[in-house]
Design a protein around this motif. Sequence first.
Motif, mmCIF file in Angstrom:
data_model
loop_
_atom_site.group_PDB
_atom_site.id
_atom_site.type_symbol
_atom_site.label_atom_id
_atom_site.label_comp_id
_atom_site.label_asym_id
_atom_site.label_seq_id
_atom_site.Cartn_x
_atom_site.Cartn_y
_atom_site.Cartn_z
ATOM 1 N N LEU A 222 0.817 -1.213 0.000
ATOM 2 C CA LEU A 222 0.000 0.000 0.000
ATOM 3 C C LEU A 222 0.852 1.265 0.000
ATOM 4 O O LEU A 222 0.338 2.368 0.168
ATOM 5 C CB LEU A 222 -0.919 0.004 1.224
ATOM 6 C CG LEU A 222 -1.851 -1.205 1.370
ATOM 7 C CD1 LEU A 222 -2.526 -1.189 2.730
ATOM 8 C CD2 LEU A 222 -2.875 -1.234 0.255
ATOM 9 N N ALA A 223 2.161 1.106 -0.215
ATOM 10 C CA ALA A 223 3.079 2.248 -0.134
ATOM 11 C C ALA A 223 2.715 3.332 -1.144
ATOM 12 O O ALA A 223 2.621 4.511 -0.801
ATOM 13 C CB ALA A 223 4.510 1.778 -0.340
ATOM 14 N N ALA A 224 2.530 2.960 -2.390
ATOM 15 C CA ALA A 224 2.089 3.902 -3.421
ATOM 16 C C ALA A 224 0.632 3.619 -3.726
ATOM 17 O O ALA A 224 0.193 2.464 -3.698
ATOM 18 C CB ALA A 224 2.939 3.743 -4.684
ATOM 19 N N PHE A 225 -0.115 4.657 -4.023
ATOM 20 C CA PHE A 225 -1.533 4.450 -4.312
ATOM 21 C C PHE A 225 -1.694 3.655 -5.606
ATOM 22 O O PHE A 225 -1.208 4.039 -6.666
ATOM 23 C CB PHE A 225 -2.268 5.780 -4.453
ATOM 24 C CG PHE A 225 -3.723 5.600 -4.806
ATOM 25 C CD1 PHE A 225 -4.659 5.321 -3.820
ATOM 26 C CD2 PHE A 225 -4.146 5.686 -6.129
ATOM 27 C CE1 PHE A 225 -5.995 5.136 -4.139
ATOM 28 C CE2 PHE A 225 -5.487 5.501 -6.455
ATOM 29 C CZ PHE A 225 -6.408 5.226 -5.466
ATOM 30 N N ARG A 226 -2.374 2.533 -5.491
ATOM 31 C CA ARG A 226 -2.819 1.751 -6.639
ATOM 32 C C ARG A 226 -4.267 1.382 -6.376
ATOM 33 O O ARG A 226 -4.614 0.945 -5.267
ATOM 34 C CB ARG A 226 -1.955 0.493 -6.829
ATOM 35 C CG ARG A 226 -0.551 0.798 -7.311
ATOM 36 C CD ARG A 226 0.288 -0.467 -7.443
ATOM 37 N NE ARG A 226 0.650 -1.016 -6.136
ATOM 38 C CZ ARG A 226 1.349 -2.146 -5.980
ATOM 39 N NH1 ARG A 226 1.717 -2.849 -7.052
ATOM 40 N NH2 ARG A 226 1.653 -2.574 -4.765
ATOM 41 N N LEU A 227 -5.102 1.538 -7.359
ATOM 42 C CA LEU A 227 -6.534 1.394 -7.145
ATOM 43 C C LEU A 227 -6.906 0.000 -6.657
ATOM 44 O O LEU A 227 -7.727 -0.141 -5.745
ATOM 45 C CB LEU A 227 -7.286 1.718 -8.437
ATOM 46 C CG LEU A 227 -8.821 1.658 -8.353
ATOM 47 C CD1 LEU A 227 -9.333 2.655 -7.318
ATOM 48 C CD2 LEU A 227 -9.429 1.928 -9.716
ATOM 49 N N GLU A 228 -6.296 -1.033 -7.229
ATOM 50 C CA GLU A 228 -6.735 -2.398 -6.923
ATOM 51 C C GLU A 228 -6.589 -2.766 -5.438
ATOM 52 O O GLU A 228 -7.566 -3.178 -4.802
ATOM 53 C CB GLU A 228 -5.990 -3.414 -7.798
ATOM 54 C CG GLU A 228 -6.215 -3.229 -9.290
ATOM 55 C CD GLU A 228 -5.186 -2.310 -9.932
ATOM 56 O OE1 GLU A 228 -4.462 -1.603 -9.180
ATOM 57 O OE2 GLU A 228 -5.099 -2.296 -11.164
ATOM 58 N N PRO A 229 -5.401 -2.630 -4.835
ATOM 59 C CA PRO A 229 -5.289 -3.012 -3.414
ATOM 60 C C PRO A 229 -6.038 -2.079 -2.475
ATOM 61 O O PRO A 229 -6.565 -2.521 -1.448
ATOM 62 C CB PRO A 229 -3.779 -2.979 -3.160
ATOM 63 C CG PRO A 229 -3.222 -2.074 -4.198
ATOM 64 C CD PRO A 229 -4.078 -2.264 -5.404
ATOM 65 N N TYR A 230 -6.114 -0.794 -2.823
ATOM 66 C CA TYR A 230 -6.832 0.149 -1.967
ATOM 67 C C TYR A 230 -8.339 -0.142 -1.999
ATOM 68 O O TYR A 230 -9.005 -0.186 -0.956
ATOM 69 C CB TYR A 230 -6.558 1.587 -2.412
ATOM 70 C CG TYR A 230 -5.348 2.209 -1.765
ATOM 71 C CD1 TYR A 230 -5.461 3.323 -0.942
ATOM 72 C CD2 TYR A 230 -4.071 1.699 -1.982
ATOM 73 C CE1 TYR A 230 -4.353 3.912 -0.354
ATOM 74 C CE2 TYR A 230 -2.953 2.271 -1.397
ATOM 75 C CZ TYR A 230 -3.102 3.378 -0.581
ATOM 76 O OH TYR A 230 -1.996 3.951 0.008
ATOM 77 N N ALA A 231 -8.879 -0.338 -3.209
ATOM 78 C CA ALA A 231 -10.315 -0.597 -3.328
ATOM 79 C C ALA A 231 -10.691 -1.938 -2.706
ATOM 80 O O ALA A 231 -11.743 -2.064 -2.067
ATOM 81 C CB ALA A 231 -10.728 -0.557 -4.801
#
Length: 339
Positions: A79-88
């Motif tokens: 989750l270090a950099a924003f990526r839609l898939e893991p955040y969502a």
Amino acid sequence: MTIQAHDPNSYQGIWVWVEQEAGKAHSVSWELLGQARRLAGPLGAAVTAVVLGAGVEALAQQAIAYGADTVYLADDPTLAAFRLEPYAALLGKLVREHKPEILLLGATTRGRDLSAAVAADLETGVAADCTGLSLELGPRLLQQVRPIYGGNVLAIVTTAQQRPQIASVRPRVFELPAADPARTGQVVRVAAVLPEAEIPTRVLEVVSEEGGVNLTEAKVIVSGGRGVGSAEGFKPLQELADLLGGAVGASRSAVDQGWISYPHQVGQTGVTVRPDLYIACGISGAIQHAAGMRGSRYIVAINKDPEAPIFGFADYGVVGDLKVIVPALTRALREKMGK
């Protein structure tokens, strides 16, 4: 596909996603926590913050100071950099498990993406780019105000049957609340749900745009409208803004004329700003523009027309030709500041 209505009575609480980059929270997250506390009172609801990232433990305590009762903290390298898939995937899982009735996110590039993805996953609605929030207490409906038709109409959007009620809210439409370091709350650690191997995107490099404009963070904004007259006419405004350590804004009419690019646009169809000083040059003060800058601490208006609406809410007004007044003001300030 048939979407089943959710039982509103089984959903409780107000959640705020804390947007961060490199461990620093976006100010809209704290603004939304302030609003969450305001909305939570009449509902008798708890306020929860969701902090996702890597090396972000300090943000959990900050979220409590700004009004959260509980913080769900996921501190993980994926989750270090924003990526839609893991955040969502993680936010959707948490919402599905704990069932908040309201979820608020900033209407930033990331917040718009995340709110839409989570809403689709949960089969609920989302109101994007909101500029106001209020409650209809009987049915516990969130009244979500957003501009439509180019900012000429304000619509009130409600999510009558589905839950949670999700809204992305523009930065700076609400005041930043005061942090209370003495507040206490609960921090609940949660695990990421997607391992790195299952995330289809990679962040290879982050490139910062040179000379970009960030009106939402500017303390001083010198803004131009139709009265500026041309792209060349913005040069004296830029000179004044540079002298004051500020940024250049614009009205929609100036952007529509092609005199300056859209990221500079202030108003219902642009950005909402709350600088300490807003200098409006050749701007009439139409309601669409006023909605984006009336929260400024001090407003100075320069306009040839003494009947211009902007003089009705400006703190200081100068009736005259901006092409004479702005250079004169810049010269006087240079002399005063010894520059």
